[in-house]
Enzyme design. Structure first.
Site, mmCIF file in Angstrom:
data_model
loop_
_atom_site.group_PDB
_atom_site.id
_atom_site.type_symbol
_atom_site.label_atom_id
_atom_site.label_comp_id
_atom_site.label_asym_id
_atom_site.label_seq_id
_atom_site.Cartn_x
_atom_site.Cartn_y
_atom_site.Cartn_z
ATOM 1 N N THR A 153 7.157 -0.743 -16.386
ATOM 2 C CA THR A 153 5.502 -1.856 -16.536
ATOM 3 C C THR A 153 5.560 -3.321 -16.404
ATOM 4 O OG1 THR A 153 5.929 -1.191 -18.871
ATOM 5 C CG2 THR A 153 3.861 -3.061 -18.220
ATOM 6 N N HIS A 195 4.870 -1.628 -12.182
ATOM 7 C CA HIS A 195 4.053 -1.644 -11.866
ATOM 8 C C HIS A 195 2.821 -2.808 -11.660
ATOM 9 C CE1 HIS A 195 4.427 2.906 -13.011
ATOM 10 N NE2 HIS A 195 4.459 2.623 -14.122
HETATM 11 ZN ZN ZN Z 1 9.133 -2.938 -21.382
#
Ligand code: ZN
Ligand code: NAD
Length: 347
Positions: free
Chosen positions: A45, A48
């Site tokens: 994440t 990203h």
């Molecule tokens: Zn994580």
């Protein structure tokens, strides 16, 4: 003395990168604690958000202190907090929930539709200090070091997914040997699975899988046919349980193909967009599919810590450690696809 400002790794501008800034040390409310961060893990994440892809641009407001995988120590306690003390080492659940939804009131906190994530929707853990509701704090026992404390969030994803179905004596297929898939393989073994097979297309990842879980059978699906492996292992029809941890369409198709009639799939991997699924195949094979999000609050944490104290060893999935000032190197390492978990040291 409590400092006024702290180092923090922030998404300051709507473009690629993260910036080390001086940010105010958060003020805590009556139900919150202040945690001094010792170690953090870099998650997909965070990559990203670093890359500022379409998902990140649509989801993450800025400026935003990123990061949600952490271990640290409580340094301040809100006036209504009970059961926690200054000096307590801890990790924590990064999903912040409301308590008035139907699901929360039924005790299924992880299914609260109002969930907000630290480092995504709220200021996160890539900082010297983190404010967290006391409810979300997970005290760390002395025998769980900060390095492991910093990866309990993704280990929790692996545990939640792997324990979705009974694995005792079962043949388990895991697609995707990223850090979470590899940790799921370790959990499946620990939970008594008979054969654990893990697939990937990246040889470095498969090598790491075997390094972390020596009894796993790695399969490079770009070179080897999964059917041959089914025969080699003497499986009568196929795998009983599938844990999808790649988000890749081809992997999902292979999984459906390789399962027994009545097989079960737990889906953690996030496909990039809509992806075609041969639903008739799933119907005729009478397959059960369960979507998995986050960690169960707080049963996953309880089981995970119990397993770590009872011989589950995922320590080798941490392949790189950097001082936080070298964060750019840490992110480069993660992006290379040649690492397992990358841990940043804040102390
Ligand atoms: Zn994580
Ligand atoms: P990762 O990207 O590091 O690992 C995914 C792996 O899948 C990579 O090693 C990649 O090479 C492999 N892969 C690609 N194509 C494949 C194929 N055809 N067959 C087999 N493997 C293939 O990700 P991670 O950090 O280990 O996380 C695993 C997945 O879980 C990701 O999709 C991530 O977005 C998702 N995730 C979901 C949640 C949730 O709450 N549902 C939480 C965390 C992560």
């Amino acid at each position: 003395m409590r400092p006024n400002t702290m180092k923090a790794l922030e998404k300051s501008h709507p473009k690629e990168g993260l910036w080390m800034v001086q940010a105010p040390v958060p003020e805590i409310g009556p139900d919150e604690v202040l945690i001094k961060i010792n170690k953090t893990g870099i998650c997909g994440t965070d990559i990203h958000i670093w890359n500022w892809d379409d998902w990140a641009a649509a989801t993450v407001p800025h400026p935003m202190i990123t990061g949600h995988e952490f271990a640290g120590e409580i340094v301040e306690i809100g006036r209504d907090v009970t059961g926690l003390a200054v000096g307590q080492r801890c990790s924590g659940e990064g999903h912040l929930i409301e308590t008035d939804s139907r699901q929360s009131r039924a005790g299924k906190f992880h299914l609260d539709p109002g969930t907000r994530g630290i480092g995504v929707d709220e200021q996160g853990a890539f900082a010297q200090y983190l404010k967290l509701p006391a409810f979300n704090v997970i005290p760390l026992p002395d025998d769980i070091p900060d390095d492991i404390g910093a990866i309990l969030d993704p280990l929790g994803n692996a545990v939640h997914t792997a324990l979705s179905f009974d694995l005792l004596g079962e043949d388990v297929l895991i697609t995707g040997a990223g850090p979470i898939g590899i940790m799921a393989a370790a959990v499946a073994r620990h939970a008594g699975a008979r054969n654990v097979v893990i697939t990937d297309v990246n040889p470095d990842r498969l090598f790491l899988a075997e390094h972390v879980v020596p009894s796993v059978r790695p399969v490079n699906v770009s070179r080897e046919d999964l059917n041959d492996v089914v025969h080699e292992l003497g499986l009568r029809q196929g795998f009983d349980v599938g844990l999808e941890m790649s988000g890749n369409q081809a992997a999902m198709d292979q999984m459906v193909e390789a399962l027994v009639m009545g097989g079960k799939i737990a889906l953690l991997g996030i496909p990039p967009g809509k992806s075609p699924v041969d639903w008739s195949r799933i119907v005729f094979k009478a397959i059960t599919i369960k979507g998995v999000y986050g960690r169960e609050m707080f049963e996953t944490w309880y089981k995970m810590i119990a397993m770590l104290q009872n011989g589950l060893d995922v320590s080798r999935v941490i392949t790189h450690r950097f001082a936080v000032d070298d964060f750019a190197q840490g992110f480069e390492t993660m992006k290379s696809g040649q690492s397992g978990k990358v841990v940043l040291n804040w102390s």
